[in-house]
Design a protein around this motif. Structure first.
Motif, short mmCIF file in Angstrom:
data_model
loop_
_atom_site.label_atom_id
_atom_site.label_comp_id
_atom_site.label_asym_id
_atom_site.label_seq_id
_atom_site.Cartn_x
_atom_site.Cartn_y
_atom_site.Cartn_z
N HIS A 178 11.23 -3.02 -4.80
CA HIS A 178 10.98 -3.28 -5.91
C HIS A 178 9.61 -2.72 -6.49
N SER A 179 8.84 -2.67 -5.37
CA SER A 179 7.32 -2.17 -5.65
C SER A 179 6.68 -1.64 -4.76
N ILE A 180 5.97 -0.52 -4.98
CA ILE A 180 5.24 0.11 -4.13
C ILE A 180 3.78 0.06 -4.57
N ASN A 181 2.88 -0.61 -4.28
CA ASN A 181 1.43 -0.85 -4.87
C ASN A 181 0.56 0.18 -4.55
N GLY A 182 0.91 1.41 -4.03
CA GLY A 182 0.08 2.53 -3.64
C GLY A 182 0.94 3.97 -3.92
N GLY A 183 0.61 4.80 -3.18
CA GLY A 183 1.40 6.01 -3.37
C GLY A 183 2.59 6.15 -2.59
N LEU A 184 3.51 7.06 -2.68
CA LEU A 184 4.94 7.35 -2.14
C LEU A 184 4.80 8.88 -1.69
N TYR A 185 4.92 9.22 -0.36
CA TYR A 185 4.69 10.21 0.12
C TYR A 185 6.05 10.53 0.88
N ILE A 186 6.69 11.42 0.51
CA ILE A 186 8.13 11.78 1.24
C ILE A 186 7.84 13.44 1.32
N THR A 187 7.72 13.90 2.33
CA THR A 187 7.66 15.23 2.75
C THR A 187 8.35 15.72 4.30
N ASP A 188 8.75 16.93 4.36
CA ASP A 188 9.38 17.56 5.36
C ASP A 188 10.18 16.78 6.23
N PHE A 228 0.71 -1.13 0.06
CA PHE A 228 -0.07 0.00 -0.03
C PHE A 228 0.94 1.17 0.04
N ASN A 229 0.61 2.26 0.46
CA ASN A 229 1.26 3.61 0.68
C ASN A 229 2.52 3.51 1.43
N LEU A 230 3.57 4.23 1.11
CA LEU A 230 4.77 4.31 1.99
C LEU A 230 4.60 5.92 2.25
N ASN A 231 4.73 6.41 3.67
CA ASN A 231 4.91 7.56 3.85
C ASN A 231 5.90 7.96 4.68
N THR A 251 13.60 13.83 -7.73
CA THR A 251 13.00 12.74 -6.75
C THR A 251 11.83 12.02 -7.48
N ALA A 252 11.09 13.06 -8.13
CA ALA A 252 9.96 12.70 -8.79
C ALA A 252 10.13 11.80 -9.94
N MET A 253 11.17 12.39 -10.79
CA MET A 253 11.51 11.36 -11.87
C MET A 253 12.29 10.26 -11.45
N LYS A 254 13.15 9.97 -10.49
CA LYS A 254 13.65 8.82 -10.16
C LYS A 254 12.67 7.88 -9.58
N LEU A 255 11.58 8.44 -8.85
CA LEU A 255 10.56 7.55 -8.58
C LEU A 255 9.56 6.84 -9.54
N ARG A 256 9.26 8.05 -10.27
CA ARG A 256 8.39 7.38 -11.37
C ARG A 256 9.10 6.43 -12.24
N GLN A 257 10.56 6.60 -12.61
CA GLN A 257 11.05 5.49 -13.16
C GLN A 257 11.35 4.35 -12.67
N GLN A 258 11.76 4.41 -11.32
CA GLN A 258 11.88 3.22 -10.41
C GLN A 258 10.68 2.30 -10.25
N TYR A 259 9.36 3.03 -9.72
CA TYR A 259 8.19 2.57 -9.41
C TYR A 259 7.14 3.16 -10.42
N PRO A 260 7.02 2.54 -11.60
CA PRO A 260 6.05 3.32 -12.61
C PRO A 260 4.84 3.12 -12.21
N ASN A 261 4.23 2.30 -11.34
CA ASN A 261 2.87 2.27 -10.65
C ASN A 261 2.58 3.06 -9.64
N SER A 262 3.51 3.66 -8.93
CA SER A 262 3.15 4.49 -7.93
C SER A 262 2.80 6.08 -8.42
N LYS A 263 2.17 6.45 -7.58
CA LYS A 263 1.58 7.86 -7.69
C LYS A 263 2.35 8.62 -6.94
#
Length: 181
Positions: A121-131, A101-104, A143-155
């Motif tokens: 290898h996979s996060i089947n939900g959202g990834l939230y990295i803040t503050d 699910f999500n990683l916060n 970060t956004a670019m690397k996350l989308r490349q590494q985890y294309p199914n993440s929001k």
């Protein structure tokens, strides 16, 4: 040994160790470890391989996640590491390969890197990295670019103080699902 339901350890200002839990190898529900002011690490949870929902928050002395080395999968209701003022590293998450699910990761002001997530290898939900003010190896649009490349199914959603059109447009081009100012 096992617990059929969840595990909640919270509001124990003098608790500095989870060592009494070392023979525990299964928890049927989610795990919440919150507001234990003296807790330094998670040694004692080292026999758990899978956790169904994990919240580690507001443990002001927690330095790392040592004790979670046997965990390979984080399932269920999401995974949150938030408000741990002394958390410097995600040491202990080196063997996690998937999060269901999500990683916060939020409001951990001394967190410097995400290096211990290298086997994820996979996060089947959202990834939230803040503050996480000292987070240095991933930042902003990179970060956004690397996350989308590494985890294309993440929001990916960016939270920022920058309200400049070209930055927002760039975030969209990287596949971010939202940009909040």
């Amino acid at each position: 040994k096992y617990i059929g339901g969840g595990l909640s350890i919270g509001g124990n200002p003098l608790l500095d160790s989870l060592a009494g839990l070392d023979s525990l190898n299964f928890i049927g529900g989610s795990v919440h470890i919150t507001s234990n002011d003296s807790l330094l690490n998670l040694i004692g949870l080292n026999s758990l391989a899978n956790i169904s929902g994990l919240e580690i928050s507001n443990n002001i002395s927690l330095i790392n996640l040592h004790g979670l080395e046997s965990v390979t999968s984080l399932q269920g209701m999401g995974t949150t590491f938030s408000g741990n003022l002394s958390l410097e590293s995600l040491l202990g998450l080196d063997n996690v390969t998937n999060i269901d699910f999500n990683l916060n990761l939020s409001s951990n002001p001394n967190l410097t890197d995400l290096d211990h997530l290298s086997n994820l290898h996979s996060i089947n939900g959202g990834l939230y990295i803040t503050d996480n003010s000292l987070l240095s190896n991933l930042n902003g649009l990179d970060t956004a670019m690397k996350l989308r490349q590494q985890y294309p199914n993440s929001k990916v959603i960016i939270l920022s103080t920058y309200n400049e059109g070209h930055i927002i447009q760039k975030a969209r081009s990287y596949g971010c699902k939202g940009y909040i100012v």
